[in-house]
Design an enzyme around this catalytic site. Structure first.
Site, mmCIF file in Angstrom:
data_model
loop_
_atom_site.group_PDB
_atom_site.id
_atom_site.type_symbol
_atom_site.label_atom_id
_atom_site.label_comp_id
_atom_site.label_asym_id
_atom_site.label_seq_id
_atom_site.Cartn_x
_atom_site.Cartn_y
_atom_site.Cartn_z
ATOM 1 C CD GLU A 287 -2.271 -1.647 2.641
ATOM 2 O OE1 GLU A 287 -2.112 -0.851 3.596
ATOM 3 O OE2 GLU A 287 -2.752 -2.788 2.776
ATOM 4 C CD GLU B 188 -3.711 -5.222 4.690
ATOM 5 O OE1 GLU B 188 -4.908 -5.530 4.514
ATOM 6 O OE2 GLU B 188 -3.317 -4.045 4.762
ATOM 7 C CG PHE C 213 1.944 -0.635 11.081
ATOM 8 C CD1 PHE C 213 2.469 -0.129 12.272
ATOM 9 C CD2 PHE C 213 1.570 0.269 10.095
ATOM 10 C CE1 PHE C 213 2.618 1.237 12.468
ATOM 11 C CE2 PHE C 213 1.715 1.640 10.281
ATOM 12 C CZ PHE C 213 2.238 2.124 11.471
ATOM 13 C CB ALA C 214 4.750 -6.667 12.154
ATOM 14 C CG ASP C 215 0.833 -4.504 14.638
ATOM 15 O OD1 ASP C 215 0.748 -4.749 15.849
ATOM 16 O OD2 ASP C 215 1.784 -3.838 14.149
ATOM 17 C CG PHE C 216 -1.714 -3.645 9.169
ATOM 18 C CD1 PHE C 216 -2.404 -3.541 10.374
ATOM 19 C CD2 PHE C 216 -1.248 -2.482 8.578
ATOM 20 C CE1 PHE C 216 -2.620 -2.309 10.978
ATOM 21 C CE2 PHE C 216 -1.459 -1.249 9.168
ATOM 22 C CZ PHE C 216 -2.133 -1.152 10.370
ATOM 23 C CG HIS D 291 -0.907 0.626 14.393
ATOM 24 N ND1 HIS D 291 -2.191 0.502 14.852
ATOM 25 C CD2 HIS D 291 -1.016 0.967 13.078
ATOM 26 C CE1 HIS D 291 -3.036 0.767 13.859
ATOM 27 N NE2 HIS D 291 -2.351 1.044 12.773
#
Ligand SMILES: Cc1ncc(C[n+]2csc(CCOP(=O)(O)OP(=O)(O)O)c2C)c(N)n1
Ligand SMILES: [Mg+2]
Lengths: 324, 329
Positions: free
Chosen positions: A29, A59, A82-85, A128
């Protein structure tokens, strides 16, 4: 030699591999505008929107497209923002990318690099800020890398992109502006090798990613106070990890502390601690210890975030305890 | 549409033969399951053969195909070797995946078949990625991606179709609508007017057809394959059919009335194809010879798979990672 930020070193590594290999491309993105942290700055202008691809907020598709394209003669670099996504793309990474080569009996390779910015940074709170490296070290079929310096981000990202294995590549958000020397013609990084960030005789601290810098500062304080002469190993690749280097160091020092930003429970430190306990029981002068985050979501307010962070006081106390 | 008089007999005899081979391969696999030779679950496509033969059978060898858990027909029609497939189903050496995958991970990269998938809908984004890579390579291959009606309720369906549309990717999406998602009637839990309308909402050209009429499937597939190849844009084929067996080889499918299944057998695509060719004047000797040849092929496949050795356990250590840490001294 060039002085570069960690973010610019990543961009340079990507640009160099794209120059050398026309099958390398990046997707994620907002990459056309340089990525959320500027780690893709200038790349769209240089390589065009066909190779620096700005994608929808999809994602699962970003990762899944990466898998399909990796199996079709290209080397995609997938950006998760972000690793979270990346958790929205767990099937595509864990069930597909990590498994394809094995489950199809070696008919295919998945030369995919998945960049996931990790870590606590500017009050980013629970969704995040996470450091989820241990999740990926658990998965057969994945390589897991975490660079801690601009020079390593440069050399390690190049190695990741050139690897035929799928690589989870975790960059720390706090390190983006960090500057350092990036050698023009460094030897290629060999995946699975740790770095000796500081030599010492009394205690080995194994760490990685941004925590390396906190540990180095703590080691300097300990040296100044005469508390301990500490060896600091920057693990750099978590899987496959440099067991030989760690065992050699701990055999000499007799003491091991593992420090990481991630939650301690089930963290990758546990794997190292267990291995050292199994292999070096007789050489240990003190119990192996781990230090990291409590098993809590990361709070927003600085007072709450500080409860989770390692910080100098907790590191110093852990070192004193190891030496007592 | 072909009318009976000017039916291209050679072409439709070839489709007929391919449908017979798929049916025979799966009946052989079901026999293997009964004898304990097929080890894991298999999902037969009995009743759906016209879609596999009519679509996958018209792809070029270098085109790419991604399939589902119900993928034997697609794989065979793309040109995979049935003996290697049966060895894989039996978990033996010489299987397409060396016994590492089984039915749900059957793949033959040498014919562009990039894998069945054990995760419903997961292949949609992977197929889209293969098409994105083709776009980057700049050649004229296309990707065909099969999935079921149930998969249209998964997120990757939305993400993959949107992506293929916005990046103008050469993918033909084929929704094989057999009315069921495991033991559930898909319509009971699916809102809106159906798969083709969902595809059309992304601006993807979509067509709904009778997937049990080989002439209709062949015609639609030929048109859409050519259109995708020329226009470099996705297209969507919604093919209605019926799953004549249970969800898996072990599912008695008691959740639907026997009369419904009997009725559906009247619509068996192979019987319909035979009737069509009969009406076009094909001699019954031709069918007898074809039946015998297919039966002999699958008998040989079964025997060869049964005789094949198990994989060496050491094979389980291979095909995981190249990366190695330095050796411990
Ligand atoms: C993500 C996921 N959820 C559930 C399942 C279990 N499952 C396997 S096949 C199937 C039904 C799929 O229905 P459909 O997409 O219509 O394909 P069909 O079986 O009818 O060919 C289900 C629920 C799965 N394999 N993957
Ligand atoms: Mg279905």
């Amino acid at each position: 030699m060039a002085e570069m930020t960690y973010a610019a070193a990543g961009a340079a590594a990507l640009a160099e591999t794209m120059d050398a290999d026309p099958t390398v491309w990046a997707l994620g993105e907002d990459l056309g505008r340089g990525g959320v942290f500027g780690q893709y700055a200038g790349l769209e202008a240089r390589f065009g929107a066909e190779r620096i691809v700005s994608t929808p907020i999809s994602e699962a598709a970003i990762m899944g497209v990466g898998v399909g394209a990796a199996m079709t003669g290209t080397r995609p670099v997938v950006e998760m923002r972000f690793a979270d996504f990346a958790l929205c793309a767990t099937d595509e990474l864990i069930n597909q990318a990590a498994k394809a080569r094995f489950m199809f009996g070696g008919q295919t390779r998945v030369p995919l690099t998945v960049r996931m910015p990790v870590g606590m940074w500017r009050s980013s709170a629970a969704q995040h800020s996470q450091s989820l490296e241990a999740l990926y070290t658990h998965i057969p079929g994945l390589v897991v890398m975490m660079p801690a310096t601009p020079a390593d981000n440069h050399a390690m990202l190049k190695a990741a992109i050139q690897s035929d294995d799928p690589v989870v590549y975790l960059e720390h958000k706090n390190l983006w502006p960090m500057t350092g020397e990036v050698p023009d013609s460094a030897a290629p990084y060999s995946i699975g090798t740790a770095g000796v960030a500081r030599e010492g005789r009394d205690l080995t601290i194994v760490t990685w990613s941004a925590t390396l810098h906190d540990v180095l500062a703590a080691a300097d304080r300990a040296a100044q106070s005469g508390g301990a002469d500490i060896e600091v190993l920057d693990l750099r690749t978590l899987w496959p990890w440099d067991k030989a280097r760690v065992l050699e160091s701990v055999r000499r020092t007799g003491r091991l502390l593992i420090a990481h930003e991630a939650v301690v429970v089930g963290g990758f430190g546990a794997e190292i601690a267990a291995t050292v306990a199994e292999e070096l029981h007789a050489d240990l002068k003190a119990p192996v210890r781990r230090i990291g985050a409590p098993r809590l979501p990361i709070g927003y307010a600085p007072t709450l975030e500080n409860e989770i962070k390692l910080g100098p006081d907790r590191l110093d106390a852990a070192i004193v305890r190891m030496m007592s | 549409m072909n009318n009976r008089r000017n039916l291209d007999q050679d072409r439709f005899l070839a489709f007929h033969r391919e449908m017979l081979r798929i049916r025979a391969l799966e009946e052989t696999a079901l026999e293997g399951l009964r004898q304990g030779l097929v080890l894991g679950a298999i999902h037969p496509s009995i009743g759906q053969e016209a879609i596999a033969a009519g679509v996958a059978g018209q792809l070029r060898r270098d085109d790419i195909l991604l399939s589902t858990h119900r993928g034997h027909g697609h794989t065979l029609a793309k040109g995979a070797d049935p003996e290697a497939m049966m060895r894989e189903l039996f978990g033996r050496q010489g299987g397409n995946c060396g016994g590492k995958g089984g039915s749900m991970h059957i793949a033959d990269f040498s014919v562009g078949m990039l894998g069945a998938n054990g995760v419903v809908g997961a292949n949609i984004v992977i197929a889209t990625g293969a098409a994105h890579a083709i776009r980057l390579h700049g050649d004229d291959r296309i990707v065909a991606c099969f999935f079921g009606d149930g998969a249209t309720n998964r997120g990757p369906f939305l993400e993959g179709l949107n992506w293929a549309a916005v990046f103008d990717l050469p993918v033909l999406f084929i929704c094989e609508d057999n009315g069921f998602a495991a033991t559930t009637r898909t319509a009971d839990l699916t809102a809106g007017p159906g798969p083709a309308a969902r595809a059309a909402s992304f601006g993807i050209a979509a067509e709904s057809i009778d997937g049990n009429d080989i002439t209709v499937v062949a015609e639609a597939a030929e048109t859409l394959i050519n259109r995708v190849r020329q226009n470099r844009k996705p297209a969507f084929l919604h093919a209605r059919t019926y799953r004549l067996t249970g969800h898996t080889g072990a599912d008695p499918a008691t959740y639907r009335p026997a009369t419904e299944v009997e009725q559906a057998w009247q619509d068996d695509p192979i019987a319909r194809s035979r009737a069509l060719l009969d009406a076009a004047g094909v001699d019954s000797d031709v069918f007898d010879a074809m039946d015998r040849a297919v039966a002999a092929e699958m008998k040989q496949v079964f025997e060869a798979a049964r005789a094949a050795p198990w994989p060496d356990p050491a094979e389980g250590l291979t095909d995981v990672l190249d990366a190695r840490a330095p050796e411990v001294a």
